[in-house]
Write a protein that holds these residues in place. Structure first.
Motif, PDB file in Angstrom:
ATOM      1  N   LEU A 203       0.833  -1.205   0.000  1.00 57.52           N
ATOM      2  CA  LEU A 203       0.000   0.000   0.000  1.00 57.52           C
ATOM      3  C   LEU A 203       0.867   1.255   0.000  1.00 57.52           C
ATOM      4  N   TRP A 204       1.924   1.220   0.833  1.00 53.73           N
ATOM      5  CA  TRP A 204       2.853   2.357   0.848  1.00 53.73           C
ATOM      6  C   TRP A 204       3.508   2.534  -0.520  1.00 53.73           C
ATOM      7  N   HIS A 205       3.912   1.425  -1.140  1.00 49.90           N
ATOM      8  CA  HIS A 205       4.625   1.497  -2.422  1.00 49.90           C
ATOM      9  C   HIS A 205       3.741   2.075  -3.519  1.00 49.90           C
ATOM     10  N   ASP A 206       2.447   1.754  -3.498  1.00 51.92           N
ATOM     11  CA  ASP A 206       1.519   2.325  -4.488  1.00 51.92           C
ATOM     12  C   ASP A 206       1.475   3.851  -4.365  1.00 51.92           C
ATOM     13  N   THR A 207       1.415   4.331  -3.121  1.00 51.55           N
ATOM     14  CA  THR A 207       1.388   5.778  -2.891  1.00 51.55           C
ATOM     15  C   THR A 207       2.707   6.419  -3.318  1.00 51.55           C
ATOM     16  N   TRP A 208       3.784   5.806  -2.940  1.00 55.38           N
ATOM     17  CA  TRP A 208       5.122   6.323  -3.270  1.00 55.38           C
ATOM     18  C   TRP A 208       5.332   6.377  -4.779  1.00 55.38           C
TER      19      TRP A 208
END
Length: 243
Positions: A203-208
Protein backbone atom coordinates in the motif's frame (compact mmCIF):
# COMPACT_ATOMS: atom_id res chain seq x y z
CA UNK A 1 8.66 -30.67 -19.51
CA UNK A 2 10.59 -33.75 -18.43
CA UNK A 3 9.80 -35.97 -15.47
CA UNK A 4 7.68 -34.20 -12.92
CA UNK A 5 8.66 -33.39 -9.34
CA UNK A 6 7.44 -30.73 -6.93
CA UNK A 7 9.37 -27.97 -8.73
CA UNK A 8 8.44 -29.01 -12.26
CA UNK A 9 4.81 -29.46 -11.26
CA UNK A 10 4.69 -26.03 -9.66
CA UNK A 11 6.29 -24.32 -12.66
CA UNK A 12 4.03 -26.15 -15.08
CA UNK A 13 1.00 -24.96 -13.10
CA UNK A 14 2.19 -21.34 -12.97
CA UNK A 15 3.02 -21.19 -16.68
CA UNK A 16 -0.43 -22.57 -17.43
CA UNK A 17 -1.97 -19.87 -15.22
CA UNK A 18 0.06 -17.17 -17.00
CA UNK A 19 -1.59 -18.21 -20.27
CA UNK A 20 -5.00 -18.27 -18.56
CA UNK A 21 -4.60 -14.74 -17.19
CA UNK A 22 -3.39 -13.41 -20.54
CA UNK A 23 -6.56 -14.76 -22.12
CA UNK A 24 -8.67 -13.41 -19.26
CA UNK A 25 -7.22 -9.91 -19.56
CA UNK A 26 -7.78 -9.92 -23.32
CA UNK A 27 -11.47 -10.45 -22.56
CA UNK A 28 -12.14 -8.28 -19.50
CA UNK A 29 -9.29 -5.70 -19.53
CA UNK A 30 -9.42 -5.51 -15.73
CA UNK A 31 -6.37 -4.46 -13.64
CA UNK A 32 -7.10 -7.38 -11.30
CA UNK A 33 -6.32 -9.75 -14.17
CA UNK A 34 -3.02 -7.95 -14.81
CA UNK A 35 -2.19 -8.25 -11.13
CA UNK A 36 -2.93 -11.98 -11.11
CA UNK A 37 -0.81 -12.39 -14.25
CA UNK A 38 2.14 -10.62 -12.64
CA UNK A 39 1.85 -12.68 -9.46
CA UNK A 40 2.11 -15.89 -11.49
CA UNK A 41 5.17 -14.52 -13.31
CA UNK A 42 6.73 -13.50 -9.98
CA UNK A 43 6.18 -17.00 -8.63
CA UNK A 44 7.71 -18.55 -11.74
CA UNK A 45 10.72 -16.24 -11.65
CA UNK A 46 11.23 -16.88 -7.93
CA UNK A 47 11.34 -20.66 -8.41
CA UNK A 48 13.66 -20.33 -11.41
CA UNK A 49 15.98 -18.06 -9.42
CA UNK A 50 15.95 -20.54 -6.51
CA UNK A 51 16.68 -23.43 -8.89
CA UNK A 52 19.46 -21.63 -10.76
CA UNK A 53 21.09 -20.62 -7.46
CA UNK A 54 21.04 -24.10 -5.96
CA UNK A 55 21.64 -26.24 -9.05
CA UNK A 56 24.09 -23.70 -10.52
CA UNK A 57 22.51 -24.07 -13.97
CA UNK A 58 20.54 -21.65 -16.17
CA UNK A 59 16.83 -22.41 -16.51
CA UNK A 60 15.64 -19.21 -18.19
CA UNK A 61 14.76 -16.98 -15.23
CA UNK A 62 14.73 -13.92 -17.53
CA UNK A 63 12.54 -15.39 -20.27
CA UNK A 64 9.40 -13.75 -18.90
CA UNK A 65 10.99 -10.38 -18.11
CA UNK A 66 9.60 -8.53 -21.14
CA UNK A 67 6.03 -9.66 -20.46
CA UNK A 68 6.43 -8.89 -16.76
CA UNK A 69 7.65 -5.33 -17.32
CA UNK A 70 5.07 -4.52 -20.01
CA UNK A 71 2.25 -5.71 -17.75
CA UNK A 72 3.80 -3.79 -14.83
CA UNK A 73 3.96 -0.50 -16.73
CA UNK A 74 0.30 -0.79 -17.67
CA UNK A 75 -0.80 -1.81 -14.18
CA UNK A 76 1.13 1.11 -12.67
CA UNK A 77 -0.98 3.51 -14.73
CA UNK A 78 -4.17 1.81 -13.53
CA UNK A 79 -3.04 2.29 -9.92
CA UNK A 80 -2.03 5.94 -10.36
CA UNK A 81 -5.31 6.87 -12.11
CA UNK A 82 -7.31 5.06 -9.42
CA UNK A 83 -5.46 6.88 -6.65
CA UNK A 84 -6.10 10.22 -8.33
CA UNK A 85 -9.79 9.49 -8.90
CA UNK A 86 -10.71 7.95 -5.54
CA UNK A 87 -8.36 9.39 -2.97
CA UNK A 88 -7.73 12.90 -4.25
CA UNK A 89 -9.84 15.94 -5.23
CA UNK A 90 -8.83 15.86 -8.87
CA UNK A 91 -10.71 16.89 -11.98
CA UNK A 92 -11.26 14.70 -15.03
CA UNK A 93 -9.12 17.13 -17.03
CA UNK A 94 -6.04 16.17 -15.01
CA UNK A 95 -6.54 12.41 -15.39
CA UNK A 96 -7.39 12.58 -19.10
CA UNK A 97 -3.75 12.53 -20.37
CA UNK A 98 -3.00 9.51 -18.18
CA UNK A 99 -6.16 7.73 -19.33
CA UNK A 100 -5.18 8.30 -22.97
CA UNK A 101 -1.73 6.91 -22.28
CA UNK A 102 -3.27 3.92 -20.50
CA UNK A 103 -5.58 3.24 -23.45
CA UNK A 104 -2.63 3.32 -25.85
CA UNK A 105 -0.49 0.98 -23.72
CA UNK A 106 -3.46 -1.29 -23.14
CA UNK A 107 -4.06 -1.63 -26.90
CA UNK A 108 -0.38 -2.33 -27.55
CA UNK A 109 -0.38 -4.99 -24.83
CA UNK A 110 -3.56 -6.62 -26.15
CA UNK A 111 -2.10 -6.81 -29.65
CA UNK A 112 0.94 -8.68 -28.31
CA UNK A 113 -0.99 -11.23 -26.24
CA UNK A 114 -1.02 -13.93 -28.99
CA UNK A 115 2.77 -13.63 -29.22
CA UNK A 116 3.14 -13.75 -25.43
CA UNK A 117 1.01 -16.89 -25.26
CA UNK A 118 3.10 -18.55 -27.96
CA UNK A 119 6.30 -17.73 -26.06
CA UNK A 120 4.89 -19.01 -22.76
CA UNK A 121 3.75 -22.28 -24.37
CA UNK A 122 7.17 -22.84 -25.91
CA UNK A 123 8.92 -22.10 -22.61
CA UNK A 124 6.53 -24.45 -20.80
CA UNK A 125 7.25 -27.21 -23.29
CA UNK A 126 11.04 -26.85 -23.13
CA UNK A 127 11.49 -26.25 -19.40
CA UNK A 128 12.75 -29.19 -17.36
CA UNK A 129 14.49 -29.13 -14.01
CA UNK A 130 16.32 -31.94 -12.14
CA UNK A 131 14.01 -34.61 -10.76
CA UNK A 132 15.11 -34.20 -7.15
CA UNK A 133 15.24 -31.15 -4.92
CA UNK A 134 18.63 -30.18 -3.47
CA UNK A 135 19.40 -31.56 -0.01
CA UNK A 136 17.55 -30.27 3.03
CA UNK A 137 20.77 -28.74 4.34
CA UNK A 138 21.26 -26.74 1.13
CA UNK A 139 17.64 -25.51 1.13
CA UNK A 140 17.74 -24.47 4.80
CA UNK A 141 20.98 -22.59 4.15
CA UNK A 142 19.38 -20.83 1.18
CA UNK A 143 16.50 -19.55 3.32
CA UNK A 144 18.77 -18.52 6.19
CA UNK A 145 20.97 -16.42 3.89
CA UNK A 146 18.04 -14.85 2.02
CA UNK A 147 16.18 -13.99 5.23
CA UNK A 148 19.28 -12.37 6.72
CA UNK A 149 19.86 -10.36 3.54
CA UNK A 150 16.23 -9.21 3.40
CA UNK A 151 16.14 -8.20 7.09
CA UNK A 152 19.20 -6.02 6.58
CA UNK A 153 17.33 -4.09 3.88
CA UNK A 154 14.29 -3.68 6.12
CA UNK A 155 16.31 -2.32 9.03
CA UNK A 156 17.94 0.31 6.81
CA UNK A 157 14.60 2.17 6.84
CA UNK A 158 15.34 3.47 3.37
CA UNK A 159 12.58 3.82 0.78
CA UNK A 160 14.54 2.25 -2.06
CA UNK A 161 15.86 -0.68 -0.04
CA UNK A 162 12.40 -1.19 1.49
CA UNK A 163 11.03 -1.89 -1.99
CA UNK A 164 13.85 -4.37 -2.56
CA UNK A 165 13.10 -5.97 0.82
CA UNK A 166 9.54 -6.63 -0.26
CA UNK A 167 10.72 -8.05 -3.58
CA UNK A 168 13.23 -10.37 -1.87
CA UNK A 169 10.85 -11.55 0.82
CA UNK A 170 8.15 -12.29 -1.77
CA UNK A 171 10.62 -14.42 -3.74
CA UNK A 172 11.41 -16.32 -0.59
CA UNK A 173 7.75 -16.82 0.31
CA UNK A 174 6.88 -18.09 -3.17
CA UNK A 175 9.59 -20.76 -2.88
CA UNK A 176 8.41 -21.56 0.65
CA UNK A 177 4.83 -22.09 -0.55
CA UNK A 178 6.02 -24.67 -3.09
CA UNK A 179 7.94 -26.86 -0.64
CA UNK A 180 6.64 -29.98 1.17
CA UNK A 181 4.97 -29.35 4.57
CA UNK A 182 7.70 -31.13 6.55
CA UNK A 183 10.39 -28.92 5.05
CA UNK A 184 8.30 -25.79 5.61
CA UNK A 185 8.09 -26.64 9.30
CA UNK A 186 11.85 -26.91 9.57
CA UNK A 187 12.38 -23.60 7.79
CA UNK A 188 9.99 -21.99 10.25
CA UNK A 189 9.02 -18.78 8.45
CA UNK A 190 6.28 -16.72 10.09
CA UNK A 191 4.07 -16.50 7.01
CA UNK A 192 1.20 -14.61 8.69
CA UNK A 193 3.45 -11.86 10.06
CA UNK A 194 5.37 -11.59 6.78
CA UNK A 195 2.19 -11.38 4.69
CA UNK A 196 0.81 -8.56 6.86
CA UNK A 197 4.01 -6.56 6.51
CA UNK A 198 4.09 -7.18 2.77
CA UNK A 199 0.54 -5.89 2.43
CA UNK A 200 1.40 -2.69 4.31
CA UNK A 201 4.53 -2.17 2.23
CA UNK A 202 2.48 -2.75 -0.92
CA UNK A 203 0.00 0.00 0.00
CA UNK A 204 2.85 2.36 0.85
CA UNK A 205 4.62 1.50 -2.42
CA UNK A 206 1.52 2.32 -4.49
CA UNK A 207 1.39 5.78 -2.89
CA UNK A 208 5.12 6.32 -3.27
CA UNK A 209 5.05 5.24 -6.93
CA UNK A 210 2.15 7.60 -7.67
CA UNK A 211 3.98 10.48 -5.96
CA UNK A 212 7.22 9.87 -7.90
CA UNK A 213 5.34 9.50 -11.19
CA UNK A 214 3.18 12.60 -10.79
CA UNK A 215 6.08 14.75 -9.58
CA UNK A 216 7.69 14.24 -13.00
CA UNK A 217 4.60 15.33 -14.94
CA UNK A 218 3.71 18.79 -16.24
CA UNK A 219 0.34 19.57 -14.72
CA UNK A 220 -1.52 22.61 -13.44
CA UNK A 221 -1.24 24.20 -10.00
CA UNK A 222 -3.85 21.78 -8.70
CA UNK A 223 -1.33 18.95 -9.04
CA UNK A 224 0.93 20.67 -6.48
CA UNK A 225 -1.82 20.33 -3.89
CA UNK A 226 -2.37 16.71 -4.87
CA UNK A 227 1.36 16.01 -4.58
CA UNK A 228 1.37 17.61 -1.14
CA UNK A 229 -1.48 15.32 -0.03
CA UNK A 230 0.25 12.29 -1.51
CA UNK A 231 3.52 13.14 0.18
CA UNK A 232 1.81 13.45 3.56
CA UNK A 233 -0.01 10.15 3.05
CA UNK A 234 3.23 8.44 2.01
CA UNK A 235 5.06 9.71 5.11
CA UNK A 236 2.36 8.36 7.43
CA UNK A 237 2.30 4.96 5.69
CA UNK A 238 6.10 4.73 5.78
CA UNK A 239 6.25 5.60 9.50
CA UNK A 240 3.60 2.98 10.38
CA UNK A 241 5.73 0.23 8.83
CA UNK A 242 8.18 0.50 11.69
CA UNK A 243 5.84 0.92 14.65
Amino acid sequence: MGKKNVVNNYLDEQLGLIETWLNTFSQNRKPESLHALRVCIKKTKAILYFSETLFKKPFGKKKLDNLFHKAGTLRELYIIILLMQKSLPVSEKLTLPLMKKRTLLEQQFLEKIPRYIKEVRLFRKELSLPEKLPSKKVILSYFKKREKRADKKLHNRNRTTLHYYRRDIKKMMYVYEMLPKKLKKEIGLNKTKTDRLQEKIGLWHDTWTAFIFLSKQSFSKQIKNILSDLKEKEKKQFKKLFL
